[in-house]
Scaffold this active site. Sequence first.
Site, mmCIF file in Angstrom:
data_model
loop_
_atom_site.group_PDB
_atom_site.id
_atom_site.type_symbol
_atom_site.label_atom_id
_atom_site.label_comp_id
_atom_site.label_asym_id
_atom_site.label_seq_id
_atom_site.Cartn_x
_atom_site.Cartn_y
_atom_site.Cartn_z
ATOM 1 N N ASN A 170 20.575 6.071 -46.573
ATOM 2 C CA ASN A 170 21.258 6.852 -45.545
ATOM 3 C C ASN A 170 21.560 6.175 -44.410
ATOM 4 O OD1 ASN A 170 21.618 9.463 -46.937
ATOM 5 N ND2 ASN A 170 19.134 9.474 -46.812
ATOM 6 N N ASP A 171 20.722 5.278 -43.774
ATOM 7 C CA ASP A 171 20.570 4.560 -42.745
ATOM 8 C C ASP A 171 22.000 3.540 -42.816
ATOM 9 O OD1 ASP A 171 18.850 5.449 -40.831
ATOM 10 O OD2 ASP A 171 17.332 4.147 -41.445
ATOM 11 N N THR A 172 22.144 3.201 -44.013
ATOM 12 C CA THR A 172 23.265 2.169 -44.477
ATOM 13 C C THR A 172 24.542 2.837 -44.505
ATOM 14 O OG1 THR A 172 22.445 1.929 -46.596
ATOM 15 C CG2 THR A 172 21.578 0.270 -44.708
ATOM 16 N N PRO A 175 26.486 4.657 -41.176
ATOM 17 C CA PRO A 175 27.329 4.170 -40.197
ATOM 18 C C PRO A 175 29.046 3.905 -40.864
ATOM 19 C CG PRO A 175 25.353 2.948 -40.523
ATOM 20 C CD PRO A 175 25.131 3.965 -41.615
#
Length: 397
Positions: A170-172, A175
Amino acid sequence: MGPPPLTGLRVLDCSHNLAGPLTAMHLGDLGAEVIKVERPSGDEWRDHERIPGRPGMSRHYAQANRNKRAVCLDLATDDGRAVVRQLVARADVLVTNMRPGVPEKLGFGWEDARRLNPGLVYCEISAFGREGPRGGRPGYDLLGEALAGFMPPGWATPGSPPTGSPVPINDTALPLLASTGILAALIERGRTGRGQRVEASILGSAVALNAHSLVRIESLPQHGTPTFSRAFYRAYATRDGWIAVAAYAERLARRFCEAVGRPGLLDAPPWDDRAARVTRAEELVAEFAPTLRERTTAEWDEAFAAHGVPAVPVQERDELFDDPQARAEGLLAEIDDHELGRLTMTAPVVKLSDTPGAIRFAGRRLGADTREVLAELGHDDAEIERLLAAGVAVAAT
């Protein structure tokens, strides 16, 4: 070829860790001028897999903060906040992943920022958004996975608890979604001259990644009936490693059976019943697994390709640097850094035929561009020295 499409766009990156910096990185790859503001202790991401002999620099930071000028300010001071407001006033885009409410306390929340700069596109990244029982609470990728069903407790056992993805998915992914929202807001600004707030969250990213299946029809059972078997969509052990097979469709499953020497398997009971293939998947796996172990990964890769079966070797992360497909597609780029030497990192993966993105430089030392940026804002040498001496600003030596 022309310059990258976002050349001339000014982005202020007031984010840390991963999701926010990657959002600004994507914009920088497409040509935007990005200024990253860090606190005196630096972005926490500087400490992940630190590079020996290079204090305050890590492999992860060098990539996630490439194409960014590095400015270091103490936002606990009035003067530090005043400098940030100067940067806000001249920016086209601001990216922050501070917890909701923190930018407001520092004087550059959305309402303050839009008064300073009516054309500003203000991207606010958070864990769960502003509203609801978790609104404003801190969080990281794992929590988005847990809350959105990526780690179903029904699959857990006492010896195998729910486990998150080996990559911060999710962090990647967030964005990419945030960048889409920013670009859409910039198009709208081109029509109206007005900026707007773009909100994106880790939980929202997890929901978006499940968009293919996260739908409930109230008059029907909660889950539909699966139609394909995991026996044809998994990794199998080979003689020297593993190979992943994605024979998702019926025609591909039949090709898979032919490739492993079992033609006609799906035409006789019990495997002519697609429901049985789903419910008895492990039995079906047992039909194939011994055969897969007889040959090497490379041999199976060639055999599956000859039969038109989607398959690839299962690799370690760093093997990608030497993967011929990744190299041929230009997914990796080599750059020269005056401190770190030759670096290989991911290239801008979305390709534009006429105005492609590019990596101009890797992430820089803490405060590497502080003096230069302060001068551009109109601070003279004496004022810059005063800010540095007072600890309001930090410049690399």
